[in-house]
Design a protein around this motif. Sequence first.
Motif, PDB file in Angstrom:
ATOM      1  N   MET A   1      35.114  35.265 -13.597  1.00 39.14           N
ATOM      2  CA  MET A   1      33.725  34.934 -13.415  1.00 39.14           C
ATOM      3  C   MET A   1      32.667  35.864 -13.400  1.00 39.14           C
ATOM      4  SD  MET A   1      33.063  34.376  -8.934  1.00 39.14           S
ATOM      5  CE  MET A   1      34.606  33.162  -8.548  1.00 39.14           C
ATOM      6  N   ARG A   2      31.533  35.157 -13.254  1.00 39.29           N
ATOM      7  CA  ARG A   2      30.112  35.770 -13.381  1.00 39.29           C
ATOM      8  C   ARG A   2      29.330  35.646 -12.465  1.00 39.29           C
ATOM      9  NH1 ARG A   2      28.789  37.702 -18.446  1.00 39.29           N
ATOM     10  NH2 ARG A   2      26.867  37.408 -17.651  1.00 39.29           N
ATOM     11  N   LEU A   3      28.482  36.892 -11.818  1.00 39.61           N
ATOM     12  CA  LEU A   3      27.279  36.367 -11.192  1.00 39.61           C
ATOM     13  C   LEU A   3      26.454  35.873 -11.317  1.00 39.61           C
ATOM     14  CD1 LEU A   3      28.952  39.033  -8.171  1.00 39.61           C
ATOM     15  CD2 LEU A   3      29.409  37.464  -8.315  1.00 39.61           C
ATOM     16  N   LEU A   4      25.426  35.439 -10.535  1.00 34.56           N
ATOM     17  CA  LEU A   4      24.143  35.196 -10.849  1.00 34.56           C
ATOM     18  C   LEU A   4      22.979  35.740  -9.958  1.00 34.56           C
ATOM     19  CD1 LEU A   4      21.646  34.257 -12.588  1.00 34.56           C
ATOM     20  CD2 LEU A   4      21.670  31.902 -11.197  1.00 34.56           C
ATOM     21  N   ALA A   5      22.055  37.219 -10.532  1.00 37.96           N
ATOM     22  CA  ALA A   5      21.060  37.577  -9.660  1.00 37.96           C
ATOM     23  C   ALA A   5      20.105  37.351  -9.749  1.00 37.96           C
ATOM     24  CB  ALA A   5      22.413  39.299  -9.583  1.00 37.96           C
ATOM     25  N   ARG A   6      19.192  37.837  -9.069  1.00 41.50           N
ATOM     26  CA  ARG A   6      17.583  37.395  -8.689  1.00 41.50           C
ATOM     27  C   ARG A   6      17.377  39.383  -8.435  1.00 41.50           C
ATOM     28  NH1 ARG A   6      15.514  32.380  -6.812  1.00 41.50           N
ATOM     29  NH2 ARG A   6      16.206  31.523  -8.603  1.00 41.50           N
ATOM     30  N   CYS A   7      16.229  39.632  -9.065  1.00 43.25           N
ATOM     31  CA  CYS A   7      15.547  40.759  -8.868  1.00 43.25           C
ATOM     32  C   CYS A   7      14.369  40.268  -7.675  1.00 43.25           C
ATOM     33  CB  CYS A   7      15.047  40.964  -9.787  1.00 43.25           C
ATOM     34  SG  CYS A   7      13.603  42.725  -8.791  1.00 43.25           S
ATOM     35  N   PRO A   8      14.810  41.414  -6.353  1.00 51.36           N
ATOM     36  CA  PRO A   8      13.871  41.410  -5.446  1.00 51.36           C
ATOM     37  C   PRO A   8      12.442  41.508  -5.608  1.00 51.36           C
ATOM     38  CG  PRO A   8      15.943  43.283  -4.795  1.00 51.36           C
ATOM     39  CD  PRO A   8      15.783  42.236  -6.299  1.00 51.36           C
ATOM     40  N   ASP A   9      12.205  42.049  -6.679  1.00 52.09           N
ATOM     41  CA  ASP A   9      10.827  42.628  -7.178  1.00 52.09           C
ATOM     42  C   ASP A   9      10.559  41.593  -7.956  1.00 52.09           C
ATOM     43  OD1 ASP A   9      10.842  44.201  -5.024  1.00 52.09           O
ATOM     44  OD2 ASP A   9      10.540  46.256  -7.096  1.00 52.09           O
ATOM     45  N   CYS A  10      10.713  40.835  -8.889  1.00 46.78           N
ATOM     46  CA  CYS A  10      10.088  40.433  -9.827  1.00 46.78           C
ATOM     47  C   CYS A  10      10.914  38.836  -9.938  1.00 46.78           C
ATOM     48  CB  CYS A  10      10.137  41.077 -11.219  1.00 46.78           C
ATOM     49  SG  CYS A  10      12.038  41.077 -12.292  1.00 46.78           S
ATOM     50  N   GLY A  11      11.516  38.791  -9.735  1.00 48.61           N
ATOM     51  CA  GLY A  11      12.265  37.160  -9.417  1.00 48.61           C
ATOM     52  C   GLY A  11      13.388  37.048 -11.361  1.00 48.61           C
ATOM     53  N   PHE A  12      13.533  37.864 -11.544  1.00 47.61           N
ATOM     54  CA  PHE A  12      14.281  38.073 -13.279  1.00 47.61           C
ATOM     55  C   PHE A  12      16.167  37.886 -12.483  1.00 47.61           C
ATOM     56  CE2 PHE A  12      16.673  39.974 -16.672  1.00 47.61           C
ATOM     57  CZ  PHE A  12      15.386  39.169 -17.530  1.00 47.61           C
ATOM     58  N   GLU A  13      16.228  36.526 -13.602  1.00 50.97           N
ATOM     59  CA  GLU A  13      17.454  36.541 -13.291  1.00 50.97           C
ATOM     60  C   GLU A  13      18.599  36.801 -14.453  1.00 50.97           C
ATOM     61  OE1 GLU A  13      17.754  32.130 -12.984  1.00 50.97           O
ATOM     62  OE2 GLU A  13      17.372  31.549 -10.897  1.00 50.97           O
ATOM     63  N   MET A  14      19.663  37.711 -13.649  1.00 52.76           N
ATOM     64  CA  MET A  14      20.336  38.375 -14.184  1.00 52.76           C
ATOM     65  C   MET A  14      21.867  37.995 -13.621  1.00 52.76           C
ATOM     66  SD  MET A  14      19.143  42.454 -14.192  1.00 52.76           S
ATOM     67  CE  MET A  14      19.113  42.589 -12.399  1.00 52.76           C
ATOM     68  N   GLY A  15      22.693  37.580 -15.441  1.00 52.02           N
ATOM     69  CA  GLY A  15      24.455  36.954 -14.772  1.00 52.02           C
ATOM     70  C   GLY A  15      24.693  38.691 -15.376  1.00 52.02           C
ATOM     71  N   LEU A  16      26.082  38.881 -13.933  1.00 52.91           N
ATOM     72  CA  LEU A  16      26.655  39.965 -14.178  1.00 52.91           C
ATOM     73  C   LEU A  16      28.117  39.353 -13.627  1.00 52.91           C
ATOM     74  CD1 LEU A  16      24.294  41.238 -11.146  1.00 52.91           C
ATOM     75  CD2 LEU A  16      23.953  41.605 -13.664  1.00 52.91           C
ATOM     76  N   LEU A  17      29.203  40.669 -14.046  1.00 57.77           N
ATOM     77  CA  LEU A  17      29.871  40.291 -14.622  1.00 57.77           C
ATOM     78  C   LEU A  17      30.505  40.269 -12.726  1.00 57.77           C
ATOM     79  CD1 LEU A  17      31.277  42.914 -17.099  1.00 57.77           C
ATOM     80  CD2 LEU A  17      30.674  40.147 -16.917  1.00 57.77           C
ATOM     81  N   LEU A  18      31.918  40.333 -12.228  1.00 56.65           N
ATOM     82  CA  LEU A  18      32.041  39.901 -10.888  1.00 56.65           C
ATOM     83  C   LEU A  18      32.700  41.469 -10.534  1.00 56.65           C
ATOM     84  CD1 LEU A  18      33.270  38.397  -8.428  1.00 56.65           C
ATOM     85  CD2 LEU A  18      35.348  38.330  -9.712  1.00 56.65           C
ATOM     86  N   GLU A  19      32.534  42.538 -11.647  1.00 55.49           N
ATOM     87  CA  GLU A  19      32.545  43.578 -11.471  1.00 55.49           C
ATOM     88  C   GLU A  19      32.282  44.507 -10.719  1.00 55.49           C
ATOM     89  OE1 GLU A  19      34.292  42.604 -14.508  1.00 55.49           O
ATOM     90  OE2 GLU A  19      35.950  42.116 -13.948  1.00 55.49           O
ATOM     91  N   ASP A  20      30.253  43.804 -10.886  1.00 56.25           N
ATOM     92  CA  ASP A  20      29.093  44.371 -10.786  1.00 56.25           C
ATOM     93  C   ASP A  20      29.082  44.360  -8.617  1.00 56.25           C
ATOM     94  OD1 ASP A  20      29.336  45.457 -12.668  1.00 56.25           O
ATOM     95  OD2 ASP A  20      27.822  43.330 -13.739  1.00 56.25           O
ATOM     96  N   ALA A  21      29.838  43.383  -8.176  1.00 54.69           N
ATOM     97  CA  ALA A  21      29.778  43.098  -6.496  1.00 54.69           C
ATOM     98  C   ALA A  21      30.210  44.297  -6.154  1.00 54.69           C
ATOM     99  CB  ALA A  21      30.183  41.736  -6.523  1.00 54.69           C
ATOM    100  N   ASP A  22      29.573  44.865  -5.096  1.00 54.12           N
ATOM    101  CA  ASP A  22      28.900  45.797  -4.166  1.00 54.12           C
ATOM    102  C   ASP A  22      28.449  47.247  -5.054  1.00 54.12           C
ATOM    103  OD1 ASP A  22      29.815  47.112  -1.793  1.00 54.12           O
ATOM    104  OD2 ASP A  22      31.342  47.665  -2.401  1.00 54.12           O
ATOM    105  N   LYS A  23      27.895  46.806  -5.751  1.00 53.03           N
ATOM    106  CA  LYS A  23      27.240  48.010  -6.756  1.00 53.03           C
ATOM    107  C   LYS A  23      26.235  48.012  -6.486  1.00 53.03           C
ATOM    108  CE  LYS A  23      30.910  48.790  -9.743  1.00 53.03           C
ATOM    109  NZ  LYS A  23      31.946  48.465 -11.399  1.00 53.03           N
ATOM    110  N   ARG A  24      24.946  49.501  -7.094  1.00 51.60           N
ATOM    111  CA  ARG A  24      23.552  48.751  -7.229  1.00 51.60           C
ATOM    112  C   ARG A  24      23.570  48.856  -9.008  1.00 51.60           C
ATOM    113  NH1 ARG A  24      20.580  52.372  -4.038  1.00 51.60           N
ATOM    114  NH2 ARG A  24      19.398  53.055  -5.742  1.00 51.60           N
ATOM    115  N   LYS A  25      22.254  47.886  -9.261  1.00 46.67           N
ATOM    116  CA  LYS A  25      22.025  47.555 -10.691  1.00 46.67           C
ATOM    117  C   LYS A  25      20.670  47.827 -10.639  1.00 46.67           C
ATOM    118  CE  LYS A  25      24.262  46.331 -12.552  1.00 46.67           C
ATOM    119  NZ  LYS A  25      25.393  47.070 -13.909  1.00 46.67           N
ATOM    120  N   ARG A  26      20.337  47.603 -11.685  1.00 45.89           N
ATOM    121  CA  ARG A  26      18.475  47.840 -12.090  1.00 45.89           C
ATOM    122  C   ARG A  26      18.436  46.483 -12.826  1.00 45.89           C
ATOM    123  NH1 ARG A  26      15.897  52.435 -11.489  1.00 45.89           N
ATOM    124  NH2 ARG A  26      17.628  54.069 -11.713  1.00 45.89           N
TER     125      ARG A  26
END
Length: 66
Positions: free
Chosen positions: A1-26
């Motif tokens: 399963m993949r996650l879709l995250a949006r940057c709170p500053d610039c709004g850029f959407e990134m596809g992340l792995l499920l393993e990225d949940a509960d972690k800090r990403k740049r």
Amino acid sequence: MRLLARCPDCGFEMGLLLEDADKRKRCRRCGRLFKVPAVEQMRMAIDLLGQAHSKVYVDEKGNVYG
């Protein structure tokens, strides 16, 4: 399963792995560091939104819109 995250500053959407949940990403665009919610927190938020009678948005500071 993949996650879709949006940057709170610039709004850029990134596809992340499920393993990225509960972690800090740049953000790949602006470089801001942000926390990806845990899977259980996402499930609770989706359930809560499903119960809402209108569209509700809560930003990262806890401000509610809608």
